[in-house]
Design a protein around this motif. Structure first.
Motif, PDB file in Angstrom:
ATOM      1  N   PRO A  68      42.140  35.683  44.675  1.00 31.21           N
ATOM      2  CA  PRO A  68      43.175  34.596  44.728  1.00 31.21           C
ATOM      3  C   PRO A  68      43.923  34.874  43.425  1.00 31.21           C
ATOM      4  O   PRO A  68      43.795  35.420  42.489  1.00 31.21           O
ATOM      5  CB  PRO A  68      42.219  33.289  44.156  1.00 31.21           C
ATOM      6  N   SER A  72      42.886  29.623  40.521  1.00 33.67           N
ATOM      7  CA  SER A  72      41.230  29.739  40.479  1.00 33.67           C
ATOM      8  C   SER A  72      40.954  31.358  40.023  1.00 33.67           C
ATOM      9  O   SER A  72      39.738  31.688  39.862  1.00 33.67           O
ATOM     10  CB  SER A  72      40.610  29.593  42.002  1.00 33.67           C
ATOM     11  N   ASN A  73      41.857  32.276  40.018  1.00 34.46           N
ATOM     12  CA  ASN A  73      41.664  33.612  39.421  1.00 34.46           C
ATOM     13  C   ASN A  73      41.034  33.463  37.931  1.00 34.46           C
ATOM     14  O   ASN A  73      41.671  32.785  37.121  1.00 34.46           O
ATOM     15  CB  ASN A  73      42.852  34.294  39.520  1.00 34.46           C
ATOM     16  N   GLY A 107      31.273  41.960  44.473  1.00 36.25           N
ATOM     17  CA  GLY A 107      30.099  43.089  44.792  1.00 36.25           C
ATOM     18  C   GLY A 107      29.215  43.016  43.693  1.00 36.25           C
ATOM     19  O   GLY A 107      28.147  43.990  43.903  1.00 36.25           O
ATOM     20  N   GLY A 108      29.017  42.103  42.988  1.00 37.62           N
ATOM     21  CA  GLY A 108      27.900  42.170  41.891  1.00 37.62           C
ATOM     22  C   GLY A 108      28.073  42.790  40.949  1.00 37.62           C
ATOM     23  O   GLY A 108      27.082  43.361  40.044  1.00 37.62           O
ATOM     24  N   ALA A 110      30.719  42.157  38.652  1.00 38.22           N
ATOM     25  CA  ALA A 110      31.395  40.955  37.536  1.00 38.22           C
ATOM     26  C   ALA A 110      32.781  41.407  37.502  1.00 38.22           C
ATOM     27  O   ALA A 110      33.343  41.503  36.406  1.00 38.22           O
ATOM     28  CB  ALA A 110      30.476  41.150  36.255  1.00 38.22           C
ATOM     29  N   THR A 187      27.899  35.070  45.128  1.00 36.31           N
ATOM     30  CA  THR A 187      26.679  35.038  44.106  1.00 36.31           C
ATOM     31  C   THR A 187      25.982  33.579  44.278  1.00 36.31           C
ATOM     32  O   THR A 187      24.554  33.800  44.252  1.00 36.31           O
ATOM     33  CB  THR A 187      27.277  34.987  42.857  1.00 36.31           C
TER      34      THR A 187
HETATM   35  P1  ATP Z   1      29.212  38.301  39.494  1.00 30.96           P
HETATM   36  O1  ATP Z   1      28.777  39.792  39.518  1.00 30.96           O
HETATM   37  O2  ATP Z   1      29.723  38.142  37.999  1.00 30.96           O
HETATM   38  O3  ATP Z   1      28.567  37.264  40.140  1.00 30.96           O
HETATM   39  P2  ATP Z   1      30.805  39.620  41.692  1.00 30.96           P
HETATM   40  O4  ATP Z   1      31.175  40.593  40.968  1.00 30.96           O
HETATM   41  O5  ATP Z   1      29.898  39.419  42.642  1.00 30.96           O
HETATM   42  O6  ATP Z   1      30.606  38.518  40.460  1.00 30.96           O
HETATM   43  P3  ATP Z   1      33.758  39.107  41.580  1.00 30.96           P
HETATM   44  O7  ATP Z   1      34.457  40.271  41.944  1.00 30.96           O
HETATM   45  O8  ATP Z   1      33.634  38.519  40.234  1.00 30.96           O
HETATM   46  O9  ATP Z   1      32.230  38.841  42.113  1.00 30.96           O
HETATM   47  O10 ATP Z   1      34.302  37.829  42.588  1.00 30.96           O
HETATM   48  C1  ATP Z   1      33.789  36.650  43.079  1.00 30.96           C
HETATM   49  C2  ATP Z   1      34.733  35.869  43.457  1.00 30.96           C
HETATM   50  O11 ATP Z   1      35.623  35.116  42.402  1.00 30.96           O
HETATM   51  C3  ATP Z   1      35.634  36.458  44.491  1.00 30.96           C
HETATM   52  O12 ATP Z   1      35.472  36.038  45.826  1.00 30.96           O
HETATM   53  C4  ATP Z   1      37.129  35.924  44.425  1.00 30.96           C
HETATM   54  O13 ATP Z   1      37.424  34.831  45.346  1.00 30.96           O
HETATM   55  C5  ATP Z   1      36.949  35.076  42.878  1.00 30.96           C
HETATM   56  N1  ATP Z   1      37.882  35.722  42.000  1.00 30.96           N
HETATM   57  C6  ATP Z   1      38.682  34.885  40.932  1.00 30.96           C
HETATM   58  N2  ATP Z   1      39.191  35.778  40.109  1.00 30.96           N
HETATM   59  C7  ATP Z   1      38.924  37.113  40.360  1.00 30.96           C
HETATM   60  C8  ATP Z   1      39.206  38.200  40.212  1.00 30.96           C
HETATM   61  N3  ATP Z   1      40.412  38.346  38.939  1.00 30.96           N
HETATM   62  N4  ATP Z   1      38.725  39.448  40.496  1.00 30.96           N
HETATM   63  C9  ATP Z   1      37.779  39.293  41.645  1.00 30.96           C
HETATM   64  N5  ATP Z   1      37.657  38.137  42.353  1.00 30.96           N
HETATM   65  C10 ATP Z   1      38.037  36.979  41.457  1.00 30.96           C
END
Ligand code: ATP
Length: 312
Positions: A68, A72-73, A107-108, A110, A187
């Protein structure tokens, strides 16, 4: 007198892998207690912050379409949180943020939390704030549980929601192969699946973190490989059964161990050395079980300024 506009600041921020992730039972407040050992990897996003009359966020690179660009980013949440903290108008921060993604989205690893940490560090420099990492970490915790670790990097023990960070001694570099899956995993859905699996039966639980900490201090990847564990793996594999094939393919290619990273679906493979990681990556890429393969090294430092460009 003309006001001098400070030059844009670029911050590099690492992805994380959880070497150990123990998830407690669901608490009354909806969270789970966690004990985790994080390691920051050389896979990174770069985030540039600049003073601008057209505030907002731009996202480029890996998975940019699914990130986004509105409020919400997580990086934008960080901008607003820091603005408010230092008495600037959080509705009108006059800041432009450009995120260059390499970390897989959802992707897990963060990635979103990493971008938030990078925005905090970048803005602290851009606005010339006298603010230390520990003070930034207090703000970081309010943005998300994984944000404080992205500030500190290295290798660390995380407790509570994973956001109380204590650095861990890990002098030796470890070599990883990272397999991106097609698409991401939410997540919260992975935690819900874990609660469901636990209500239905008794999926295996990782033990205490001490053994992993000893494995880290030994610096021996063979010892560490035997100790990696992730309570969320069963839930991620239940939602994405293809991950079983990916995990098997990495070990067949010569990795010492493979695991789902955090809530997945990215898989991380620990290798004996840098050459082995390159060989495993090539073989895994040829096996056709995942979307993209990368080689990475850990531990790496947390969010840090890599460039300030002089304004033209
Ligand atoms: P975590 O390991 O912390 O649980 P993750 O790696 O699985 O997170 P992220 O890539 O952080 O997941 O993204 C999770 C969701 O957050 C995404 O689907 C997206 O919609 C939202 N999001 C908000 N800001 C960002 C950003 N800067 N980069 C990526 N995703 C973002």
């Amino acid at each position: 007198m003309l006001a001098v506009v400070p030059p844009p600041v670029t911050v590099r921020v690492p992805a994380k892998v959880n070497l150990h992730l123990a998830v407690g039972n669901l608490r009354a407040d909806g969270y789970h207690d966690m004990v985790t050992v994080f390691q920051a990897l050389s896979l990174h996003d770069d985030v540039t912050v600049a003073i601008a009359d057209d505030p907002g966020i731009e996202v480029l690179g890996e998975g940019a379409d699914s990130v986004p660009t509105g409020p919400s980013n997580l990086a934008w949440k960080a901008v607003r949180a820091l603005a408010e903290h230092v008495g600037r108008d959080p509705e009108e921060p006059k800041v432009r943020v450009v995120i260059r993604k390499n970390i897989p989205v959802a992707g897990g690893m963060a990635g979103g939390s990493a971008d938030a940490a990078a925005a905090l560090v970048g803005l602290a420099s851009l606005w010339r704030l006298e603010i230390g990492r520990d003070e930034l970490a207090l703000l970081a915790r309010k943005i998300g549980a994984d944000v404080p670790f992205a500030l500190y990097g290295g290798t660390a023990l995380g407790t509570d929601r994973g956001d109380q960070i204590v650095p861990v001694l890990a002098r030796h570099p470890f070599h990883w192969v990272i397999a991106f899956d097609k698409g991401g995993l939410s997540t919260p859905e992975v935690f819900t699946e874990l609660d469901r699996l636990r209500a239905d039966g008794n999926p295996p639980r990782v033990g205490a973190a001490e053994a992993v900490l000893e494995g880290l201090s030994s610096g021996d990847p063979r010892q560490l490989a035997l100790l990696l564990g992730n309570d969320l793996q069963a839930a991620a594999v239940s939602l994405r059964p293809n991950l079983r094939r990916t995990l098997r393919a990495g070990v067949n290619a010569g990795a010492l161990a493979g695991m789902v990273s955090g809530s997945g679906p990215t898989c991380a493979f620990l290798c004996s050395d840098a050459d082995s990681a390159v060989r495993v990556a090539a073989e895994l890429a040829g096996a056709g079980v995942c979307r993209t393969v990368r080689v990475a090294q850990g531990p790496m430092p947390g969010a840090r300024v890599i460039a300030t460009e002089e304004a033209p």
